[in-house]
Design an enzyme around this catalytic site. Structure first.
Site, PDB file in Angstrom:
ATOM      1  N   LYS A   1       0.830  -1.208   0.000  1.00  0.00           N
ATOM      2  CA  LYS A   1       0.000   0.000   0.000  1.00  0.00           C
ATOM      3  C   LYS A   1       0.863   1.257   0.000  1.00  0.00           C
ATOM      4  O   LYS A   1       0.575   2.229  -0.714  1.00  0.00           O
ATOM      5  CB  LYS A   1      -0.919  -0.014   1.221  1.00  0.00           C
TER       6      LYS A   1
ATOM      7  N   GLN B   1      -4.043  -1.274   9.760  1.00  0.00           N
ATOM      8  CA  GLN B   1      -3.898  -2.571   9.101  1.00  0.00           C
ATOM      9  C   GLN B   1      -4.502  -3.665   9.969  1.00  0.00           C
ATOM     10  O   GLN B   1      -4.147  -3.832  11.128  1.00  0.00           O
ATOM     11  CB  GLN B   1      -2.426  -2.873   8.828  1.00  0.00           C
TER      12      GLN B   1
ATOM     13  N   ASP C   1     -10.795   2.852   5.129  1.00  0.00           N
ATOM     14  CA  ASP C   1     -11.384   1.538   4.869  1.00  0.00           C
ATOM     15  C   ASP C   1     -12.909   1.520   4.975  1.00  0.00           C
ATOM     16  O   ASP C   1     -13.541   0.503   4.708  1.00  0.00           O
ATOM     17  CB  ASP C   1     -10.819   0.499   5.849  1.00  0.00           C
TER      18      ASP C   1
END
Length: 285
Positions: free
Chosen positions: A52, A96, A119
């Site tokens: 990422k 994460q 997210d």
């Protein structure tokens, strides 16, 4: 059977992001920035974070990564999130997942400013998605819808079967498909006679994390398979259905399918980058 190429679709999205970021830089504005927090040293999480970070920078955006030991207290993590929430140069924040088991993941995720939630997992964003007014959409479900649209796969009026009910993939995917006027059946580990359901589905989305979940004969002729899962097996990476062993039989059964790897996976990170840019643009509109 048409192979739905996630790599090609993701590259088109990333190329467009690069152009927009170049325009932002050319007029002298600050470029978008993503902040990533990784707690612990789980190897797959480290790999995902590096990917990422690399992608973000390759598109011309900034990325700050915070690597924290698994001994870090929840209070320390939340203090870091608070600083990032109040940092005007940070447009998006990503934790994460999964976090080490001793953390309250929901509590930590909900401490992120929902307008910086890369997210789309903050309780506010989950609620807005269910209301049909999302501020930001979860990356994988957003990528699935984009793949369907890009490949001119009609969703309205179709029977979509989603297997897996996680907040990351299954449930938000079902919500987005409903908003696209599909009739949706959401299946999970307690669903009985799963193959009876999949045999009447037009679009089957598997996100269970179980290789060999379905056989080619468990699909109706001409169905479409979106295989989200990436399972590490002795024979390599496989989906819940798609693998080198099943490809030939699937080709005889399906009209289209995403490969594993190279299907939904590349779209997830492309959608993350799109979310970062979109949140930047909203803030600076």
């Amino acid at each position: 059977m048409k192979i739905i190429d996630g790599k090609a679709c993701a590259q088109q999205i990333k190329d467009q992001i690069t152009k927009e970021v170049e325009m932002i830089r050319a007029i002298g504005f600050r470029v978008p920035k993503l902040a990533i927090i990784l707690v612990g040293d789980r190897p797959d999480s480290v790999s995902y974070v590096r990917s990422k970070e690399k992608t973000c920078k390759s598109l011309g955006m900034n990325c700050d990564t915070y690597l924290l030991p698994a001994t870090t207290s929840e209070r320390e993590i939340m203090d870091l999130i608070d600083r990032l929430n109040n940092d005007r140069t940070v447009d998006a924040i990503l934790i994460q997942l999964p976090l080490p088991e001793h953390y309250d993941s929901a509590k930590i995720l909900d401490f992120i400013d929902y307008k910086k939630d890369a997210d789309g997992l903050h309780l506010m964003n989950v609620g807005l998605l269910h209301l049909g007014e999302p501020y930001v959409m979860p990356c994988t479900p957003k990528g699935i819808i984009s793949l369907l649209e890009t490949n001119n796969i009609e969703v309205a009026g179709k029977h979509a079967v989603v297997i897996g009910r996680s907040q990351l993939v299954g449930e938000p995917t079902a919500q987005l498909l409903i908003r696209q006027n599909a009739t949706v059946t959401l299946c999970h580990s307690h669903t009985k006679n799963l193959s009876d359901i999949t045999r009447i589905g037009d679009i089957i989305i598997t996100a269970a994390g179980h290789p060999n979940l379905l056989k080619p004969e468990d699909f109706k002729e001409g169905a479409i398979l979106i295989d989200v899962a990436i399972n590490r097996t002795e024979e390599g990476l496989e989906g819940d259905v798609y693998s080198p062993r099943t490809r030939e039989a699937l080709e005889q059964r399906l009209s289209a399918a995403t490969p594993v790897p190279g299907g939904v996976g590349p779209m997830t990170i492309a959608m993350l980058m799109q979310n970062v840019l979109d949140m930047y643009k909203i803030k600076n509109a």
